[in-house]
Scaffold this motif. Sequence first.
Motif, PDB file in Angstrom:
ATOM      1  N   ALA A  76       0.859  -1.182   0.000  1.00  0.00           N
ATOM      2  CA  ALA A  76       0.000   0.000   0.000  1.00  0.00           C
ATOM      3  C   ALA A  76       0.895   1.232   0.000  1.00  0.00           C
ATOM      4  CB  ALA A  76      -0.905   0.002   1.221  1.00  0.00           C
ATOM      5  N   VAL A  77       0.528   2.228  -0.791  1.00  0.00           N
ATOM      6  CA  VAL A  77       1.380   3.409  -0.928  1.00  0.00           C
ATOM      7  C   VAL A  77       0.526   4.675  -0.954  1.00  0.00           C
ATOM      8  CG1 VAL A  77       3.270   2.242  -2.122  1.00  0.00           C
ATOM      9  CG2 VAL A  77       1.348   3.169  -3.444  1.00  0.00           C
ATOM     10  N   PRO A  78       1.073   5.794  -0.475  1.00  0.00           N
ATOM     11  CA  PRO A  78       0.393   7.090  -0.642  1.00  0.00           C
ATOM     12  C   PRO A  78       0.766   7.689  -1.996  1.00  0.00           C
ATOM     13  CG  PRO A  78       2.369   7.371   0.673  1.00  0.00           C
ATOM     14  CD  PRO A  78       2.293   5.903   0.350  1.00  0.00           C
ATOM     15  N   VAL A  79      -0.188   8.352  -2.608  1.00  0.00           N
ATOM     16  CA  VAL A  79       0.041   9.026  -3.878  1.00  0.00           C
ATOM     17  C   VAL A  79      -0.494  10.453  -3.759  1.00  0.00           C
ATOM     18  CG1 VAL A  79      -0.390   9.010  -6.359  1.00  0.00           C
ATOM     19  CG2 VAL A  79      -0.223   6.845  -5.110  1.00  0.00           C
ATOM     20  N   ARG A  80       0.381  11.406  -3.956  1.00  0.00           N
ATOM     21  CA  ARG A  80      -0.042  12.803  -3.907  1.00  0.00           C
ATOM     22  C   ARG A  80      -0.648  13.217  -5.247  1.00  0.00           C
ATOM     23  NH1 ARG A  80       4.381  16.827  -2.110  1.00  0.00           N
ATOM     24  NH2 ARG A  80       5.849  15.442  -3.150  1.00  0.00           N
ATOM     25  N   TRP A  81      -1.580  14.144  -5.173  1.00  0.00           N
ATOM     26  CA  TRP A  81      -2.167  14.700  -6.379  1.00  0.00           C
ATOM     27  C   TRP A  81      -2.274  16.207  -6.253  1.00  0.00           C
ATOM     28  CZ3 TRP A  81      -6.625  17.414  -5.418  1.00  0.00           C
ATOM     29  CH2 TRP A  81      -7.323  17.089  -4.248  1.00  0.00           C
ATOM     30  N   GLU A  82      -2.171  16.890  -7.373  1.00  0.00           N
ATOM     31  CA  GLU A  82      -2.211  18.353  -7.394  1.00  0.00           C
ATOM     32  C   GLU A  82      -3.011  18.830  -8.603  1.00  0.00           C
ATOM     33  OE1 GLU A  82       2.207  19.138  -5.398  1.00  0.00           O
ATOM     34  OE2 GLU A  82       1.947  19.283  -7.585  1.00  0.00           O
ATOM     35  N   VAL A  83      -3.766  19.896  -8.400  1.00  0.00           N
ATOM     36  CA  VAL A  83      -4.540  20.535  -9.464  1.00  0.00           C
ATOM     37  C   VAL A  83      -4.135  21.997  -9.514  1.00  0.00           C
ATOM     38  CG1 VAL A  83      -6.845  21.122 -10.308  1.00  0.00           C
ATOM     39  CG2 VAL A  83      -6.454  18.951  -9.115  1.00  0.00           C
ATOM     40  N   SER A  84      -3.865  22.486 -10.722  1.00  0.00           N
ATOM     41  CA  SER A  84      -3.335  23.846 -10.870  1.00  0.00           C
ATOM     42  C   SER A  84      -4.052  24.577 -12.005  1.00  0.00           C
ATOM     43  CB  SER A  84      -1.831  23.786 -11.170  1.00  0.00           C
ATOM     44  OG  SER A  84      -1.314  25.071 -11.454  1.00  0.00           O
ATOM     45  N   THR A  85      -4.061  25.889 -11.905  1.00  0.00           N
ATOM     46  CA  THR A  85      -4.592  26.704 -12.991  1.00  0.00           C
ATOM     47  C   THR A  85      -3.514  27.042 -14.017  1.00  0.00           C
ATOM     48  OG1 THR A  85      -4.187  28.703 -11.688  1.00  0.00           O
ATOM     49  CG2 THR A  85      -6.408  27.740 -11.587  1.00  0.00           C
ATOM     50  N   THR A  86      -2.271  26.637 -13.741  1.00  0.00           N
ATOM     51  CA  THR A  86      -1.167  26.892 -14.668  1.00  0.00           C
ATOM     52  C   THR A  86      -0.426  25.596 -14.955  1.00  0.00           C
ATOM     53  OG1 THR A  86       0.361  27.412 -12.865  1.00  0.00           O
ATOM     54  CG2 THR A  86      -0.862  29.253 -13.839  1.00  0.00           C
ATOM     55  N   SER A  87       0.153  25.510 -16.137  1.00  0.00           N
ATOM     56  CA  SER A  87       0.833  24.276 -16.535  1.00  0.00           C
ATOM     57  C   SER A  87       2.125  24.049 -15.772  1.00  0.00           C
ATOM     58  CB  SER A  87       1.117  24.304 -18.040  1.00  0.00           C
ATOM     59  OG  SER A  87       1.945  25.405 -18.373  1.00  0.00           O
ATOM     60  N   ASP A  88       2.701  25.099 -15.175  1.00  0.00           N
ATOM     61  CA  ASP A  88       3.939  24.925 -14.404  1.00  0.00           C
ATOM     62  C   ASP A  88       3.665  24.643 -12.931  1.00  0.00           C
ATOM     63  OD1 ASP A  88       3.062  27.375 -13.458  1.00  0.00           O
ATOM     64  OD2 ASP A  88       4.772  28.510 -14.221  1.00  0.00           O
ATOM     65  N   PHE A  89       2.401  24.539 -12.563  1.00  0.00           N
ATOM     66  CA  PHE A  89       1.959  24.196 -11.203  1.00  0.00           C
ATOM     67  C   PHE A  89       2.434  25.221 -10.156  1.00  0.00           C
ATOM     68  CE2 PHE A  89       1.033  20.403 -13.440  1.00  0.00           C
ATOM     69  CZ  PHE A  89      -0.026  19.823 -12.764  1.00  0.00           C
ATOM     70  N   ARG A  90       2.545  26.464 -10.567  1.00  0.00           N
ATOM     71  CA  ARG A  90       2.864  27.529  -9.608  1.00  0.00           C
ATOM     72  C   ARG A  90       1.615  27.989  -8.868  1.00  0.00           C
ATOM     73  NH1 ARG A  90       7.456  31.587 -12.188  1.00  0.00           N
ATOM     74  NH2 ARG A  90       9.061  29.978 -12.496  1.00  0.00           N
ATOM     75  N   ARG A  91       0.441  27.716  -9.426  1.00  0.00           N
ATOM     76  CA  ARG A  91      -0.814  28.117  -8.785  1.00  0.00           C
ATOM     77  C   ARG A  91      -1.660  26.880  -8.519  1.00  0.00           C
ATOM     78  NH1 ARG A  91      -2.544  33.486 -12.337  1.00  0.00           N
ATOM     79  NH2 ARG A  91      -0.661  34.715 -11.882  1.00  0.00           N
ATOM     80  N   ILE A  92      -1.321  26.166  -7.485  1.00  0.00           N
ATOM     81  CA  ILE A  92      -2.048  24.961  -7.129  1.00  0.00           C
ATOM     82  C   ILE A  92      -3.299  25.344  -6.342  1.00  0.00           C
ATOM     83  CG2 ILE A  92      -1.956  22.832  -5.782  1.00  0.00           C
ATOM     84  CD1 ILE A  92       1.004  22.656  -6.500  1.00  0.00           C
ATOM     85  N   VAL A  93      -4.441  24.852  -6.785  1.00  0.00           N
ATOM     86  CA  VAL A  93      -5.718  25.210  -6.168  1.00  0.00           C
ATOM     87  C   VAL A  93      -6.330  24.054  -5.377  1.00  0.00           C
ATOM     88  CG1 VAL A  93      -6.201  26.991  -7.884  1.00  0.00           C
ATOM     89  CG2 VAL A  93      -6.988  24.644  -8.275  1.00  0.00           C
ATOM     90  N   ALA A  94      -5.826  22.852  -5.575  1.00  0.00           N
ATOM     91  CA  ALA A  94      -6.312  21.687  -4.817  1.00  0.00           C
ATOM     92  C   ALA A  94      -5.202  20.666  -4.765  1.00  0.00           C
ATOM     93  CB  ALA A  94      -7.561  21.087  -5.464  1.00  0.00           C
ATOM     94  N   ARG A  95      -5.071  19.983  -3.638  1.00  0.00           N
ATOM     95  CA  ARG A  95      -4.028  18.995  -3.488  1.00  0.00           C
ATOM     96  C   ARG A  95      -4.411  18.052  -2.358  1.00  0.00           C
ATOM     97  NH1 ARG A  95      -2.803  23.855  -1.327  1.00  0.00           N
ATOM     98  NH2 ARG A  95      -1.930  23.904   0.789  1.00  0.00           N
ATOM     99  N   GLY A  96      -3.790  16.902  -2.343  1.00  0.00           N
ATOM    100  CA  GLY A  96      -4.091  15.936  -1.294  1.00  0.00           C
ATOM    101  C   GLY A  96      -3.296  14.675  -1.483  1.00  0.00           C
ATOM    102  N   THR A  97      -3.593  13.694  -0.677  1.00  0.00           N
ATOM    103  CA  THR A  97      -2.944  12.391  -0.769  1.00  0.00           C
ATOM    104  C   THR A  97      -3.999  11.309  -0.802  1.00  0.00           C
ATOM    105  OG1 THR A  97      -0.960  13.123   0.394  1.00  0.00           O
ATOM    106  CG2 THR A  97      -1.406  10.763   0.371  1.00  0.00           C
ATOM    107  N   ALA A  98      -3.843  10.389  -1.723  1.00  0.00           N
ATOM    108  CA  ALA A  98      -4.712   9.227  -1.822  1.00  0.00           C
ATOM    109  C   ALA A  98      -3.884   7.985  -1.517  1.00  0.00           C
ATOM    110  CB  ALA A  98      -5.313   9.131  -3.222  1.00  0.00           C
ATOM    111  N   LYS A  99      -4.494   7.012  -0.888  1.00  0.00           N
ATOM    112  CA  LYS A  99      -3.806   5.761  -0.597  1.00  0.00           C
ATOM    113  C   LYS A  99      -4.361   4.662  -1.491  1.00  0.00           C
ATOM    114  CE  LYS A  99      -2.771   6.956   4.213  1.00  0.00           C
ATOM    115  NZ  LYS A  99      -2.941   6.579   5.654  1.00  0.00           N
ATOM    116  N   THR A 100      -3.475   3.827  -1.992  1.00  0.00           N
ATOM    117  CA  THR A 100      -3.900   2.725  -2.841  1.00  0.00           C
ATOM    118  C   THR A 100      -3.032   1.515  -2.569  1.00  0.00           C
ATOM    119  OG1 THR A 100      -4.439   2.071  -5.109  1.00  0.00           O
ATOM    120  CG2 THR A 100      -2.399   3.314  -4.794  1.00  0.00           C
TER     121      THR A 100
END
Length: 544
Positions: A76-100
């Motif tokens: 089982a591992v944690p996987v981080r995820w990020e959502v951004s309004t820019t392609s360089d991810f300088r403006r991340i608007v949502a983020r978290g960790t999912a386990k799978t």
Amino acid sequence: MTSLSRRTVLRAAGTVAAAGAVVVPVTTARSTPAAAATGTFTHGVASGDPLPDGVLLWTRVTPRRDAKPGSGRGPAVPVRWEVSTTSDFRRIVARGTAKTGPERDHTVKVDVRGLLPATGYWYRFISGHEQSPVGRTRTAPAEQAAVDLLRVGVVSCANLQAGYFSSYRHLAARGDLDLVLHLGDYLYEYAPGEYQARDVVVRPHDPPVEMTTLEHYRRRHAQYKQDPDLQALHAAVPFVVTWDDHESTNDAWEGGAENHTEGAEGAWVDRRAAAMQAYAEWMPVRYEAGGQLYRRLAFGSLASISMLDLRSYRDQQAATTTDPAIGDPDRSITGEAQMEWLLDGLSTQQAQWKLVGNSVMITPVLFPPALGAAAVEGMEKLMGATTVDGVPYNIDQWDGYTADQSRVLRHLGDNGIENTVFLTGDIHSGWACDLPADRATYPVTGASVGTELVCTSVTSDNLDDILGAPPRTASLGVEARFRTNNPHVKYLDFDSHGYSVLEVRPGGMRMDWYVLSDRTDRAATSSLSESFQVLAGTQKVSRI
């Protein structure tokens, strides 16, 4: 679609179980779009089911070498995820960790909410020190927002063994789609060599057997998700999907399938559960194994899309086209609960265009008489028909459940419901049809209560493949006979492989059919073949 010579089954589906989101520090790592996924993220990224405030994100991780799809191995591992309004991810608007972990085949689903409507976002996943390819997605417009244009890629029936997924490559390269509508047969169940009319296996299936177990279904999903053209399209635009039969096995119904032998291939209930679980794990859809796949998405005041599930609740197909069970009102293709949901939605949806994601054709079609032995045999293989002159040719479609078919068409007519368009796959051919208020009087009155637009197959065998004929030769006469026998069918192409693009506007919608130069050529080109429109308020298709 029915196989050339085999039995068939019910449709599979999987679980949406988005792992719980946990806030993590914003990373400073950069990421750029990748041509294809490698390493930990071999199977790429995807998004689906866009809402005004959110979208579902998907990936699969390989935490160590032996954690192969279907193996049940790996931690089982944690996987981080990020959502951004820019392609360089300088403006991340949502983020978290999912386990799978191995219990869900190391797939990850995250249902991200709190986003802005009608907004494009970039997203990525991070596992350890490795980053996934960057995906691009878009939320739906706000509820009842004025929308000038919705542009949708429409695809169905993609058999990896029969050819390359050039249709996906061409759709990904467009850069102008709001979403992709996949109407079923996203993958196929067959062993290598079981489903190619021209006896050419372009890419053999893994595992090299017909899939019947959870391991088989997981491995087959994984193989399809490694295709670079499919990865590119998933990374470029959100998908809205439903299943047809081959996600489990051919001609599936609630209690079995044509392509399932009870005992020799295990119990149907176990095979169906395995297919559903793998579908839920591997597809970017809000669905949990054994749950409800049919659902409705809205795109402002312009359009709603009602996605049907025509495998999980249907009664067994009739034995022949003369079987009186075809018209039995106690038999259903939708099940009563889904039928009530569909009819209620058609009556109450405020969106102007009522689109229905429909895996098998609803247009009533009569098989023309005296086609000739070769054509009849070809049509039987293509459509799973038992041919009897002047009766429905495909008992796996709505024509095999005429009480349900009539109930929907009558509901549209009796309630004066306008701008209903069924978008359909399954039948490996392109169609543009009026839905006649009365098939018998249509040639005189032209009265239509809705329309249906059918996309052809991405790669799966068409009539010319079955006949062993060059494209657009032997099939032309068959198409002409079908149109003559069914004047509400305005366009028909039994040969071409490719994809469609649907443009929805307040004044009308149009479907463009694009055909591939050669499904067996990885570098196949595509060209515009035909265009039809449905003008607002007309309930009729017309050539552009």
